[in-house]
Motif scaffolding. Structure first.
Motif, PDB file in Angstrom:
ATOM      1  N   ASP A 135      -5.219  -9.957   8.895  1.00 38.87           N
ATOM      2  CA  ASP A 135      -5.433 -11.140   9.148  1.00 38.87           C
ATOM      3  C   ASP A 135      -7.013 -11.360  10.002  1.00 38.87           C
ATOM      4  N   GLU A 136      -7.337 -12.612   9.941  1.00 38.91           N
ATOM      5  CA  GLU A 136      -8.866 -12.910  10.659  1.00 38.91           C
ATOM      6  C   GLU A 136      -8.712 -12.713  12.160  1.00 38.91           C
ATOM      7  N   ASP A 137      -7.458 -12.814  12.621  1.00 40.82           N
ATOM      8  CA  ASP A 137      -7.067 -12.711  14.017  1.00 40.82           C
ATOM      9  C   ASP A 137      -7.038 -11.077  14.652  1.00 40.82           C
ATOM     10  N   GLY A 138      -7.063 -10.263  13.487  1.00 35.76           N
ATOM     11  CA  GLY A 138      -6.768  -8.936  13.860  1.00 35.76           C
ATOM     12  C   GLY A 138      -5.298  -8.386  13.608  1.00 35.76           C
ATOM     13  N   THR A 139      -4.538  -9.357  13.347  1.00 36.05           N
ATOM     14  CA  THR A 139      -2.999  -9.094  13.132  1.00 36.05           C
ATOM     15  C   THR A 139      -2.936  -8.387  11.808  1.00 36.05           C
ATOM     16  N   TYR A 140      -1.930  -7.471  11.780  1.00 35.98           N
ATOM     17  CA  TYR A 140      -1.666  -6.477  10.405  1.00 35.98           C
ATOM     18  C   TYR A 140      -0.471  -7.100   9.870  1.00 35.98           C
ATOM     19  N   TYR A 141      -0.329  -7.132   8.446  1.00 38.23           N
ATOM     20  CA  TYR A 141       0.896  -7.408   7.934  1.00 38.23           C
ATOM     21  C   TYR A 141       1.260  -6.319   6.671  1.00 38.23           C
ATOM     22  N   LEU A 142       2.297  -5.866   6.587  1.00 41.25           N
ATOM     23  CA  LEU A 142       2.542  -4.925   5.456  1.00 41.25           C
ATOM     24  C   LEU A 142       3.099  -5.552   4.186  1.00 41.25           C
ATOM     25  N   PHE A 143       2.492  -5.795   3.060  1.00 40.49           N
ATOM     26  CA  PHE A 143       3.243  -6.312   2.064  1.00 40.49           C
ATOM     27  C   PHE A 143       3.704  -5.248   1.050  1.00 40.49           C
ATOM     28  N   TYR A 144       4.610  -5.305   0.541  1.00 41.56           N
ATOM     29  CA  TYR A 144       5.312  -4.177  -0.101  1.00 41.56           C
ATOM     30  C   TYR A 144       6.453  -4.466  -0.957  1.00 41.56           C
ATOM     31  N   ASN A 145       6.887  -3.637  -1.987  1.00 45.10           N
ATOM     32  CA  ASN A 145       7.906  -4.008  -2.735  1.00 45.10           C
ATOM     33  C   ASN A 145       9.376  -3.365  -2.682  1.00 45.10           C
ATOM     34  N   VAL A 146      10.371  -4.070  -2.857  1.00 40.13           N
ATOM     35  CA  VAL A 146      11.827  -3.846  -2.747  1.00 40.13           C
ATOM     36  C   VAL A 146      12.422  -3.989  -4.017  1.00 40.13           C
ATOM     37  N   ARG A 147      13.634  -3.431  -4.009  1.00 42.85           N
ATOM     38  CA  ARG A 147      14.639  -3.795  -5.035  1.00 42.85           C
ATOM     39  C   ARG A 147      15.888  -3.886  -4.469  1.00 42.85           C
ATOM     40  N   ASN A 148      16.448  -5.056  -4.465  1.00 44.66           N
ATOM     41  CA  ASN A 148      18.041  -5.240  -3.901  1.00 44.66           C
ATOM     42  C   ASN A 148      18.401  -6.626  -4.310  1.00 44.66           C
ATOM     43  N   GLU A 149      19.368  -7.145  -4.011  1.00 44.56           N
ATOM     44  CA  GLU A 149      20.122  -8.286  -4.227  1.00 44.56           C
ATOM     45  C   GLU A 149      19.327  -9.739  -4.471  1.00 44.56           C
ATOM     46  N   TYR A 150      18.275  -9.689  -3.657  1.00 46.22           N
ATOM     47  CA  TYR A 150      17.425 -10.750  -3.547  1.00 46.22           C
ATOM     48  C   TYR A 150      16.420 -10.695  -4.460  1.00 46.22           C
ATOM     49  N   THR A 151      16.105  -9.679  -5.003  1.00 48.26           N
ATOM     50  CA  THR A 151      14.862  -9.499  -6.031  1.00 48.26           C
ATOM     51  C   THR A 151      15.447  -9.467  -7.475  1.00 48.26           C
ATOM     52  N   ARG A 152      16.675  -9.760  -7.875  1.00 47.49           N
ATOM     53  CA  ARG A 152      17.177 -10.154  -9.155  1.00 47.49           C
ATOM     54  C   ARG A 152      16.178 -10.834  -9.857  1.00 47.49           C
ATOM     55  N   GLY A 153      15.799 -10.671 -11.288  1.00 49.34           N
ATOM     56  CA  GLY A 153      15.178 -11.675 -12.195  1.00 49.34           C
ATOM     57  C   GLY A 153      16.158 -12.466 -12.768  1.00 49.34           C
ATOM     58  N   PRO A 154      15.760 -12.985 -13.937  1.00 56.09           N
ATOM     59  CA  PRO A 154      16.398 -13.942 -14.656  1.00 56.09           C
ATOM     60  C   PRO A 154      17.713 -13.499 -15.150  1.00 56.09           C
ATOM     61  N   ASN A 155      18.543 -14.399 -15.148  1.00 54.61           N
ATOM     62  CA  ASN A 155      20.173 -14.194 -15.328  1.00 54.61           C
ATOM     63  C   ASN A 155      20.651 -12.859 -14.630  1.00 54.61           C
ATOM     64  N   GLY A 156      20.266 -12.944 -13.180  1.00 54.14           N
ATOM     65  CA  GLY A 156      20.686 -11.801 -12.420  1.00 54.14           C
ATOM     66  C   GLY A 156      20.402 -10.533 -12.675  1.00 54.14           C
ATOM     67  N   VAL A 157      19.521 -10.249 -13.621  1.00 54.78           N
ATOM     68  CA  VAL A 157      19.365  -8.863 -13.938  1.00 54.78           C
ATOM     69  C   VAL A 157      18.532  -8.220 -13.008  1.00 54.78           C
ATOM     70  N   ILE A 158      18.714  -6.820 -12.690  1.00 53.25           N
ATOM     71  CA  ILE A 158      18.011  -6.027 -11.526  1.00 53.25           C
ATOM     72  C   ILE A 158      16.501  -6.146 -11.819  1.00 53.25           C
ATOM     73  N   GLY A 159      15.849  -6.197 -10.587  1.00 62.03           N
ATOM     74  CA  GLY A 159      14.395  -6.579 -10.611  1.00 62.03           C
ATOM     75  C   GLY A 159      13.879  -6.023  -9.173  1.00 62.03           C
ATOM     76  N   THR A 160      12.652  -6.092  -9.140  1.00 59.40           N
ATOM     77  CA  THR A 160      11.810  -5.740  -7.974  1.00 59.40           C
ATOM     78  C   THR A 160      10.824  -6.759  -7.460  1.00 59.40           C
ATOM     79  N   GLY A 161      10.793  -7.103  -6.155  1.00 60.28           N
ATOM     80  CA  GLY A 161      10.072  -8.082  -5.585  1.00 60.28           C
ATOM     81  C   GLY A 161       9.073  -7.655  -4.413  1.00 60.28           C
ATOM     82  N   ASN A 162       8.186  -8.573  -4.094  1.00 59.26           N
ATOM     83  CA  ASN A 162       7.196  -8.199  -2.993  1.00 59.26           C
ATOM     84  C   ASN A 162       7.813  -8.873  -1.603  1.00 59.26           C
ATOM     85  N   VAL A 163       7.712  -8.138  -0.670  1.00 59.29           N
ATOM     86  CA  VAL A 163       8.155  -8.932   0.639  1.00 59.29           C
ATOM     87  C   VAL A 163       6.979  -8.576   1.659  1.00 59.29           C
ATOM     88  N   VAL A 164       6.834  -9.198   2.920  1.00 59.69           N
ATOM     89  CA  VAL A 164       5.985  -8.974   3.789  1.00 59.69           C
ATOM     90  C   VAL A 164       6.616  -8.776   5.040  1.00 59.69           C
TER      91      VAL A 164
END
Length: 465
Positions: A135-164
Protein backbone atom coordinates in the motif's frame (compact mmCIF):
# COMPACT_ATOMS: atom_id res chain seq x y z
CA UNK A 1 8.80 -2.37 -34.10
CA UNK A 2 6.16 -4.94 -33.22
CA UNK A 3 5.65 -8.37 -31.72
CA UNK A 4 3.17 -11.23 -31.78
CA UNK A 5 1.76 -13.23 -28.92
CA UNK A 6 2.57 -15.56 -27.32
CA UNK A 7 5.94 -14.12 -26.25
CA UNK A 8 7.06 -17.36 -24.55
CA UNK A 9 6.00 -20.69 -26.05
CA UNK A 10 8.23 -23.71 -25.55
CA UNK A 11 6.67 -26.89 -26.89
CA UNK A 12 6.28 -29.56 -24.24
CA UNK A 13 6.24 -27.03 -21.40
CA UNK A 14 3.31 -25.43 -19.57
CA UNK A 15 3.81 -21.73 -18.79
CA UNK A 16 0.85 -21.25 -16.45
CA UNK A 17 0.52 -18.38 -13.97
CA UNK A 18 3.32 -16.09 -15.22
CA UNK A 19 4.63 -13.35 -12.93
CA UNK A 20 7.15 -10.59 -13.63
CA UNK A 21 9.59 -8.79 -11.34
CA UNK A 22 11.15 -5.56 -12.65
CA UNK A 23 14.59 -4.84 -11.19
CA UNK A 24 17.37 -2.44 -12.23
CA UNK A 25 15.74 -1.89 -15.61
CA UNK A 26 15.33 -5.56 -16.55
CA UNK A 27 12.36 -7.90 -16.33
CA UNK A 28 12.39 -11.37 -14.79
CA UNK A 29 9.56 -13.80 -15.50
CA UNK A 30 8.63 -16.94 -13.56
CA UNK A 31 5.82 -19.48 -14.01
CA UNK A 32 4.31 -22.64 -12.54
CA UNK A 33 6.30 -25.87 -12.74
CA UNK A 34 5.97 -29.41 -11.31
CA UNK A 35 9.19 -29.38 -9.24
CA UNK A 36 11.11 -26.32 -10.44
CA UNK A 37 10.50 -22.67 -11.23
CA UNK A 38 12.18 -21.42 -14.39
CA UNK A 39 13.32 -17.84 -14.83
CA UNK A 40 13.48 -15.75 -18.01
CA UNK A 41 15.03 -12.31 -18.62
CA UNK A 42 14.01 -9.43 -20.89
CA UNK A 43 14.80 -5.77 -21.53
CA UNK A 44 11.54 -4.90 -23.28
CA UNK A 45 8.83 -7.29 -21.91
CA UNK A 46 8.44 -9.15 -25.23
CA UNK A 47 11.83 -10.70 -26.07
CA UNK A 48 12.70 -13.26 -23.41
CA UNK A 49 15.74 -15.48 -22.78
CA UNK A 50 15.62 -18.44 -20.44
CA UNK A 51 18.19 -18.10 -17.67
CA UNK A 52 17.85 -21.38 -15.80
CA UNK A 53 16.11 -22.61 -12.67
CA UNK A 54 15.33 -20.12 -9.89
CA UNK A 55 13.81 -22.58 -7.40
CA UNK A 56 13.81 -26.34 -6.87
CA UNK A 57 11.25 -28.23 -4.82
CA UNK A 58 12.56 -29.83 -1.64
CA UNK A 59 13.72 -33.44 -1.61
CA UNK A 60 13.14 -33.62 2.15
CA UNK A 61 10.23 -36.06 2.79
CA UNK A 62 9.12 -33.88 5.72
CA UNK A 63 9.20 -30.53 3.88
CA UNK A 64 6.00 -28.66 2.92
CA UNK A 65 7.20 -27.92 -0.66
CA UNK A 66 7.82 -31.27 -2.33
CA UNK A 67 5.94 -30.85 -5.63
CA UNK A 68 3.49 -28.64 -7.51
CA UNK A 69 5.29 -25.29 -7.45
CA UNK A 70 2.41 -23.10 -8.54
CA UNK A 71 1.97 -19.40 -9.28
CA UNK A 72 5.23 -17.86 -8.05
CA UNK A 73 5.15 -14.09 -7.51
CA UNK A 74 8.35 -12.20 -6.73
CA UNK A 75 9.07 -8.84 -5.10
CA UNK A 76 12.30 -7.05 -4.22
CA UNK A 77 12.63 -5.26 -0.90
CA UNK A 78 15.75 -3.87 0.76
CA UNK A 79 18.19 -6.15 -1.05
CA UNK A 80 16.20 -9.39 -0.79
CA UNK A 81 14.00 -11.08 -3.39
CA UNK A 82 10.93 -12.81 -1.95
CA UNK A 83 9.17 -15.52 -3.94
CA UNK A 84 5.66 -16.38 -2.75
CA UNK A 85 4.84 -19.80 -4.12
CA UNK A 86 2.35 -22.62 -3.65
CA UNK A 87 3.53 -26.19 -3.09
CA UNK A 88 2.06 -29.56 -2.16
CA UNK A 89 3.12 -32.75 -0.47
CA UNK A 90 4.01 -35.67 -2.71
CA UNK A 91 2.08 -38.94 -2.70
CA UNK A 92 3.93 -42.25 -2.66
CA UNK A 93 3.32 -42.65 -6.39
CA UNK A 94 4.96 -39.28 -7.11
CA UNK A 95 1.72 -37.38 -7.72
CA UNK A 96 0.61 -34.20 -5.96
CA UNK A 97 -1.39 -34.46 -2.75
CA UNK A 98 -3.99 -31.78 -3.43
CA UNK A 99 -5.36 -32.01 0.08
CA UNK A 100 -2.13 -30.58 1.50
CA UNK A 101 -1.32 -27.59 -0.70
CA UNK A 102 -0.05 -24.40 0.96
CA UNK A 103 1.69 -21.08 0.32
CA UNK A 104 5.21 -20.36 1.48
CA UNK A 105 8.11 -18.05 0.75
CA UNK A 106 11.58 -18.51 -0.69
CA UNK A 107 14.31 -15.86 -0.65
CA UNK A 108 17.39 -14.94 -2.66
CA UNK A 109 19.80 -12.04 -3.15
CA UNK A 110 19.51 -12.39 -6.94
CA UNK A 111 16.40 -12.40 -9.17
CA UNK A 112 17.87 -15.36 -11.05
CA UNK A 113 18.13 -17.33 -7.82
CA UNK A 114 18.83 -19.73 -6.40
CA UNK A 115 15.91 -19.15 -4.04
CA UNK A 116 15.89 -20.91 -0.69
CA UNK A 117 12.60 -22.23 0.68
CA UNK A 118 11.53 -21.36 4.21
CA UNK A 119 11.32 -24.28 6.61
CA UNK A 120 7.60 -23.72 7.25
CA UNK A 121 4.73 -22.48 5.05
CA UNK A 122 2.98 -19.14 5.51
CA UNK A 123 -0.49 -20.68 5.57
CA UNK A 124 -1.90 -23.68 7.42
CA UNK A 125 -4.85 -24.43 5.13
CA UNK A 126 -5.36 -25.29 1.45
CA UNK A 127 -4.16 -22.16 -0.35
CA UNK A 128 -2.73 -21.06 -3.72
CA UNK A 129 -2.01 -17.96 -5.85
CA UNK A 130 -0.26 -15.59 -3.46
CA UNK A 131 -0.06 -11.91 -4.40
CA UNK A 132 1.86 -9.49 -2.13
CA UNK A 133 0.45 -5.94 -2.34
CA UNK A 134 2.27 -2.89 -1.00
CA UNK A 135 0.00 0.00 0.00
CA UNK A 136 0.98 3.66 -0.29
CA UNK A 137 2.04 3.80 3.36
CA UNK A 138 4.39 0.82 2.96
CA UNK A 139 2.07 -1.74 4.61
CA UNK A 140 2.08 -5.13 2.90
CA UNK A 141 -0.96 -7.36 2.45
CA UNK A 142 -1.05 -10.87 1.03
CA UNK A 143 -3.97 -11.65 -1.25
CA UNK A 144 -4.38 -15.36 -1.91
CA UNK A 145 -6.82 -18.13 -2.75
CA UNK A 146 -8.47 -20.65 -0.39
CA UNK A 147 -10.97 -23.49 -0.65
CA UNK A 148 -13.24 -23.93 2.35
CA UNK A 149 -16.86 -23.69 3.51
CA UNK A 150 -16.86 -19.91 3.05
CA UNK A 151 -15.86 -20.07 -0.63
CA UNK A 152 -18.60 -22.33 -1.98
CA UNK A 153 -20.22 -21.21 -5.20
CA UNK A 154 -23.83 -21.25 -6.45
CA UNK A 155 -26.07 -23.88 -4.86
CA UNK A 156 -23.42 -24.57 -2.22
CA UNK A 157 -21.13 -26.29 -4.74
CA UNK A 158 -17.43 -26.47 -3.84
CA UNK A 159 -15.34 -23.53 -4.99
CA UNK A 160 -12.35 -21.32 -4.29
CA UNK A 161 -12.24 -17.65 -3.32
CA UNK A 162 -9.71 -14.90 -2.69
CA UNK A 163 -8.89 -13.60 0.77
CA UNK A 164 -6.48 -11.00 2.16
CA UNK A 165 -4.32 -10.90 5.28
CA UNK A 166 -2.02 -8.19 6.62
CA UNK A 167 1.65 -9.11 6.67
CA UNK A 168 3.48 -8.63 9.97
CA UNK A 169 6.68 -8.76 7.91
CA UNK A 170 7.52 -10.23 4.52
CA UNK A 171 7.72 -13.77 5.90
CA UNK A 172 4.85 -13.68 8.42
CA UNK A 173 1.07 -13.26 8.17
CA UNK A 174 -1.09 -11.78 10.91
CA UNK A 175 -3.34 -14.85 10.78
CA UNK A 176 -6.62 -13.03 10.11
CA UNK A 177 -7.69 -13.86 6.53
CA UNK A 178 -10.60 -11.74 5.32
CA UNK A 179 -12.93 -12.42 2.39
CA UNK A 180 -12.41 -10.53 -0.86
CA UNK A 181 -14.32 -12.38 -3.62
CA UNK A 182 -15.91 -15.80 -4.02
CA UNK A 183 -17.94 -17.44 -6.82
CA UNK A 184 -21.48 -16.09 -7.17
CA UNK A 185 -22.51 -17.01 -10.73
CA UNK A 186 -22.77 -20.16 -12.83
CA UNK A 187 -20.34 -18.73 -15.39
CA UNK A 188 -17.61 -18.66 -12.70
CA UNK A 189 -17.23 -22.42 -12.84
CA UNK A 190 -16.88 -25.32 -15.23
CA UNK A 191 -19.57 -26.18 -17.76
CA UNK A 192 -20.90 -28.98 -15.57
CA UNK A 193 -21.34 -26.51 -12.67
CA UNK A 194 -19.58 -28.99 -10.36
CA UNK A 195 -16.74 -26.66 -9.30
CA UNK A 196 -16.33 -22.88 -9.15
CA UNK A 197 -13.30 -20.58 -9.11
CA UNK A 198 -12.39 -17.03 -8.16
CA UNK A 199 -8.56 -17.06 -8.06
CA UNK A 200 -5.34 -15.41 -9.26
CA UNK A 201 -5.60 -12.04 -7.42
CA UNK A 202 -3.67 -8.93 -8.44
CA UNK A 203 -4.27 -5.58 -6.69
CA UNK A 204 -3.85 -1.95 -7.76
CA UNK A 205 -4.71 1.34 -6.09
CA UNK A 206 -6.01 4.40 -7.93
CA UNK A 207 -7.33 7.66 -6.50
CA UNK A 208 -7.79 6.09 -3.08
CA UNK A 209 -9.75 3.09 -4.39
CA UNK A 210 -8.49 -0.51 -4.43
CA UNK A 211 -8.93 -2.70 -7.51
CA UNK A 212 -8.51 -6.46 -7.19
CA UNK A 213 -8.26 -8.18 -10.54
CA UNK A 214 -8.92 -11.92 -10.48
CA UNK A 215 -9.56 -14.90 -12.73
CA UNK A 216 -12.76 -16.94 -12.75
CA UNK A 217 -14.07 -20.01 -14.55
CA UNK A 218 -12.32 -23.31 -15.25
CA UNK A 219 -8.62 -22.75 -16.00
CA UNK A 220 -8.64 -25.62 -18.51
CA UNK A 221 -11.12 -24.29 -21.07
CA UNK A 222 -12.80 -21.24 -22.61
CA UNK A 223 -14.78 -20.39 -19.47
CA UNK A 224 -11.64 -18.82 -17.92
CA UNK A 225 -11.25 -15.03 -17.96
CA UNK A 226 -10.21 -11.93 -16.00
CA UNK A 227 -12.53 -9.81 -13.82
CA UNK A 228 -12.15 -7.16 -11.13
CA UNK A 229 -13.69 -5.95 -7.88
CA UNK A 230 -13.27 -2.67 -5.97
CA UNK A 231 -13.16 -1.54 -2.37
CA UNK A 232 -12.41 1.53 -0.26
CA UNK A 233 -10.21 -0.58 1.99
CA UNK A 234 -7.74 -3.38 1.25
CA UNK A 235 -9.02 -5.44 4.16
CA UNK A 236 -12.42 -5.25 5.82
CA UNK A 237 -13.23 -5.93 9.46
CA UNK A 238 -15.69 -8.83 9.24
CA UNK A 239 -13.30 -11.68 8.54
CA UNK A 240 -14.56 -14.38 6.20
CA UNK A 241 -18.02 -12.79 6.21
CA UNK A 242 -16.73 -9.43 4.98
CA UNK A 243 -18.42 -7.79 1.98
CA UNK A 244 -16.21 -4.71 1.47
CA UNK A 245 -15.24 -5.76 -2.06
CA UNK A 246 -17.80 -5.41 -4.89
CA UNK A 247 -17.47 -7.05 -8.28
CA UNK A 248 -17.54 -4.73 -11.29
CA UNK A 249 -21.01 -4.90 -12.86
CA UNK A 250 -21.73 -7.80 -10.53
CA UNK A 251 -19.07 -9.95 -12.18
CA UNK A 252 -18.47 -9.08 -15.84
CA UNK A 253 -15.29 -10.21 -17.62
CA UNK A 254 -12.74 -7.71 -18.94
CA UNK A 255 -10.58 -10.36 -20.69
CA UNK A 256 -12.01 -13.51 -22.22
CA UNK A 257 -11.60 -16.19 -24.86
CA UNK A 258 -11.56 -15.20 -28.52
CA UNK A 259 -10.10 -16.54 -31.76
CA UNK A 260 -6.56 -15.62 -30.64
CA UNK A 261 -6.49 -17.15 -27.15
CA UNK A 262 -8.40 -19.77 -25.19
CA UNK A 263 -8.82 -19.29 -21.44
CA UNK A 264 -6.79 -16.10 -20.82
CA UNK A 265 -6.05 -15.34 -17.19
CA UNK A 266 -3.91 -15.49 -14.06
CA UNK A 267 -1.90 -12.38 -14.70
CA UNK A 268 0.24 -9.60 -13.29
CA UNK A 269 0.40 -5.91 -14.22
CA UNK A 270 3.84 -4.36 -14.77
CA UNK A 271 5.22 -1.01 -15.89
CA UNK A 272 6.73 -0.87 -19.37
CA UNK A 273 10.30 0.30 -20.11
CA UNK A 274 9.23 3.95 -20.00
CA UNK A 275 8.06 3.59 -16.38
CA UNK A 276 4.59 4.95 -17.19
CA UNK A 277 2.67 2.60 -19.48
CA UNK A 278 1.07 -0.48 -17.91
CA UNK A 279 1.00 -3.99 -19.37
CA UNK A 280 -0.74 -7.20 -18.41
CA UNK A 281 1.24 -10.46 -18.56
CA UNK A 282 -1.00 -13.54 -18.59
CA UNK A 283 -1.32 -17.10 -19.79
CA UNK A 284 -3.65 -18.77 -22.27
CA UNK A 285 -3.98 -21.77 -24.55
CA UNK A 286 -3.48 -21.65 -28.29
CA UNK A 287 -6.85 -22.26 -30.01
CA UNK A 288 -6.63 -25.47 -32.02
CA UNK A 289 -3.53 -26.66 -30.19
CA UNK A 290 -4.75 -29.80 -28.45
CA UNK A 291 -2.15 -29.87 -25.65
CA UNK A 292 -2.49 -28.80 -21.98
CA UNK A 293 0.21 -26.13 -22.33
CA UNK A 294 -0.44 -22.49 -21.52
CA UNK A 295 1.64 -19.80 -23.28
CA UNK A 296 2.74 -16.38 -22.02
CA UNK A 297 1.14 -13.27 -23.51
CA UNK A 298 1.63 -9.52 -23.07
CA UNK A 299 -1.05 -6.88 -23.67
CA UNK A 300 -1.77 -3.26 -22.90
CA UNK A 301 -3.49 -2.23 -19.68
CA UNK A 302 -5.22 1.16 -19.57
CA UNK A 303 -7.47 3.15 -17.28
CA UNK A 304 -10.74 4.38 -18.75
CA UNK A 305 -11.67 6.76 -15.95
CA UNK A 306 -12.04 4.37 -13.01
CA UNK A 307 -12.56 1.34 -15.25
CA UNK A 308 -9.86 -1.16 -16.25
CA UNK A 309 -9.46 -1.81 -19.97
CA UNK A 310 -7.36 -4.76 -21.16
CA UNK A 311 -6.21 -5.26 -24.72
CA UNK A 312 -8.02 -8.33 -26.13
CA UNK A 313 -5.86 -11.22 -27.36
CA UNK A 314 -4.91 -10.65 -30.99
CA UNK A 315 -3.48 -12.59 -33.93
CA UNK A 316 -2.07 -9.37 -35.35
CA UNK A 317 1.25 -7.67 -34.74
CA UNK A 318 1.29 -5.36 -31.71
CA UNK A 319 3.59 -2.33 -31.18
CA UNK A 320 6.40 -3.07 -28.73
CA UNK A 321 6.28 -1.19 -25.41
CA UNK A 322 7.57 2.38 -25.72
CA UNK A 323 11.02 3.37 -24.55
CA UNK A 324 11.64 6.46 -22.38
CA UNK A 325 12.94 9.79 -23.70
CA UNK A 326 16.23 9.01 -21.98
CA UNK A 327 17.13 5.35 -21.59
CA UNK A 328 20.14 4.94 -19.34
CA UNK A 329 19.04 1.65 -17.85
CA UNK A 330 22.20 -0.20 -18.73
CA UNK A 331 24.86 2.52 -18.78
CA UNK A 332 27.73 1.38 -16.52
CA UNK A 333 28.99 4.77 -15.29
CA UNK A 334 27.25 7.58 -13.39
CA UNK A 335 29.05 10.09 -15.63
CA UNK A 336 27.39 8.55 -18.69
CA UNK A 337 23.99 8.65 -16.99
CA UNK A 338 24.36 12.33 -16.07
CA UNK A 339 25.54 13.21 -19.57
CA UNK A 340 22.37 11.72 -20.96
CA UNK A 341 20.19 13.36 -18.31
CA UNK A 342 21.74 16.76 -19.07
CA UNK A 343 20.35 16.59 -22.62
CA UNK A 344 16.82 15.83 -21.43
CA UNK A 345 15.05 19.12 -20.57
CA UNK A 346 11.35 18.64 -19.81
CA UNK A 347 8.74 20.50 -17.79
CA UNK A 348 6.66 17.38 -16.95
CA UNK A 349 8.36 14.04 -16.53
CA UNK A 350 8.67 10.69 -14.79
CA UNK A 351 12.21 9.98 -13.59
CA UNK A 352 13.36 6.80 -11.95
CA UNK A 353 16.58 5.12 -11.03
CA UNK A 354 17.66 2.28 -8.79
CA UNK A 355 19.95 3.92 -6.27
CA UNK A 356 22.50 2.21 -4.04
CA UNK A 357 23.66 4.84 -1.51
CA UNK A 358 26.39 3.01 0.37
CA UNK A 359 27.54 4.39 3.71
CA UNK A 360 27.71 8.06 2.71
CA UNK A 361 24.96 10.54 1.91
CA UNK A 362 23.89 10.77 -1.72
CA UNK A 363 22.28 13.72 -3.45
CA UNK A 364 21.13 15.19 -6.72
CA UNK A 365 18.74 17.56 -8.43
CA UNK A 366 15.10 16.50 -8.66
CA UNK A 367 14.59 19.52 -10.95
CA UNK A 368 17.29 21.85 -12.27
CA UNK A 369 16.58 24.97 -14.33
CA UNK A 370 19.86 26.82 -13.75
CA UNK A 371 22.32 27.51 -10.95
CA UNK A 372 19.85 29.83 -9.24
CA UNK A 373 16.67 27.79 -9.62
CA UNK A 374 16.47 24.13 -8.66
CA UNK A 375 15.13 21.47 -6.31
CA UNK A 376 17.84 19.51 -4.52
CA UNK A 377 17.49 16.21 -2.66
CA UNK A 378 19.81 14.48 -0.21
CA UNK A 379 19.48 10.96 1.19
CA UNK A 380 21.31 10.22 4.44
CA UNK A 381 21.49 6.44 5.06
CA UNK A 382 22.82 6.77 8.61
CA UNK A 383 20.04 9.15 9.70
CA UNK A 384 17.55 7.35 7.41
CA UNK A 385 16.22 10.65 6.11
CA UNK A 386 15.41 12.21 2.77
CA UNK A 387 15.75 16.00 2.67
CA UNK A 388 14.64 18.31 -0.12
CA UNK A 389 15.26 22.04 -0.57
CA UNK A 390 13.70 24.40 -3.13
CA UNK A 391 15.85 27.26 -4.44
CA UNK A 392 14.50 30.20 -6.43
CA UNK A 393 16.51 33.21 -7.66
CA UNK A 394 19.55 32.00 -5.71
CA UNK A 395 17.60 31.81 -2.45
CA UNK A 396 16.39 28.75 -0.54
CA UNK A 397 12.64 29.29 -0.25
CA UNK A 398 11.60 26.05 1.45
CA UNK A 399 12.87 22.74 2.77
CA UNK A 400 11.27 19.39 3.57
CA UNK A 401 12.27 16.16 5.29
CA UNK A 402 10.93 12.60 5.31
CA UNK A 403 11.85 9.51 7.30
CA UNK A 404 13.00 6.42 5.43
CA UNK A 405 12.13 2.95 6.72
CA UNK A 406 13.86 2.00 9.96
CA UNK A 407 15.46 -1.06 8.33
CA UNK A 408 16.68 0.85 5.25
CA UNK A 409 19.66 -1.05 3.83
CA UNK A 410 22.18 1.37 2.25
CA UNK A 411 23.99 -1.48 0.46
CA UNK A 412 20.84 -2.46 -1.47
CA UNK A 413 19.39 -0.86 -4.59
CA UNK A 414 16.29 1.23 -3.88
CA UNK A 415 13.78 2.46 -6.45
CA UNK A 416 13.96 6.28 -6.44
CA UNK A 417 11.35 8.18 -8.48
CA UNK A 418 10.53 11.82 -9.18
CA UNK A 419 7.27 12.80 -10.88
CA UNK A 420 6.90 16.42 -11.93
CA UNK A 421 3.67 17.76 -13.40
CA UNK A 422 3.44 21.54 -13.56
CA UNK A 423 3.95 22.96 -10.08
CA UNK A 424 3.61 19.51 -8.46
CA UNK A 425 6.73 17.49 -7.67
CA UNK A 426 6.47 14.12 -5.92
CA UNK A 427 9.30 11.91 -4.71
CA UNK A 428 9.00 8.17 -4.04
CA UNK A 429 11.38 5.68 -2.45
CA UNK A 430 10.60 1.99 -2.96
CA UNK A 431 7.12 2.94 -4.26
CA UNK A 432 6.22 4.83 -1.08
CA UNK A 433 5.53 8.54 -1.53
CA UNK A 434 7.96 10.46 0.66
CA UNK A 435 7.33 14.06 -0.35
CA UNK A 436 4.69 16.03 -2.28
CA UNK A 437 5.89 19.56 -3.06
CA UNK A 438 4.37 22.57 -4.77
CA UNK A 439 6.87 24.82 -6.54
CA UNK A 440 6.75 28.01 -8.59
CA UNK A 441 8.56 26.48 -11.55
CA UNK A 442 5.36 25.60 -13.39
CA UNK A 443 5.99 24.78 -17.03
CA UNK A 444 9.68 25.73 -17.11
CA UNK A 445 11.85 23.01 -18.67
CA UNK A 446 14.48 21.46 -16.46
CA UNK A 447 16.53 18.33 -15.95
CA UNK A 448 17.46 15.74 -13.33
CA UNK A 449 20.97 15.00 -12.06
CA UNK A 450 22.50 12.43 -9.69
CA UNK A 451 25.59 13.60 -7.83
CA UNK A 452 26.87 10.35 -6.34
CA UNK A 453 26.02 6.77 -5.41
CA UNK A 454 25.62 3.75 -7.66
CA UNK A 455 22.69 3.68 -10.08
CA UNK A 456 21.03 1.26 -12.49
CA UNK A 457 17.87 1.32 -14.56
CA UNK A 458 17.82 5.12 -14.98
CA UNK A 459 15.11 6.60 -17.23
CA UNK A 460 13.29 9.86 -17.93
CA UNK A 461 9.94 9.85 -19.70
CA UNK A 462 7.92 12.87 -20.78
CA UNK A 463 4.49 13.14 -19.22
CA UNK A 464 1.83 14.39 -21.60
CA UNK A 465 -0.45 16.22 -19.21
Amino acid sequence: MSYRNPVIAIQGLDHGDPAVCKYNGKYYLYHTGPREIRVYESKNLVDWEQQGIALHASDDPDHWAQIGLWAPEIIHENGTFYMYVTAALMNEDGSENDAVRRIGVATSDNPLGPFKLAAEPLTDEWSIDAHPFKDEDGTYYLFYNVRNEYTRGPNGVIGTGNVVDRMVDLTTLSGNPTMVVKPEHLWEGNKEHSFFWNEGPFVLKRNGKYFQMYSAGFFGDDTYGVYYATSDTPMGTEGMNDTSWKKWRGGEAILKTNEACLGPGHHVVVKGPNGIDDYIVYHGYEPGEDVPERRVRVGRFQWDGDHIWLEPPSLEEIPVPLKPEFDGRFLPLLEQVNEGLSKCHLSDYHFETNLRPGKNSVSGFAFFVDENNYVKWEMDPSAKTLKVSVHEKAQQVSSFSAELSTDFNPEAYHLFQVVKEGASLKIYVDRVQQLDLTTNFGNQPGMVQIHNGKVAGTIVTKINS
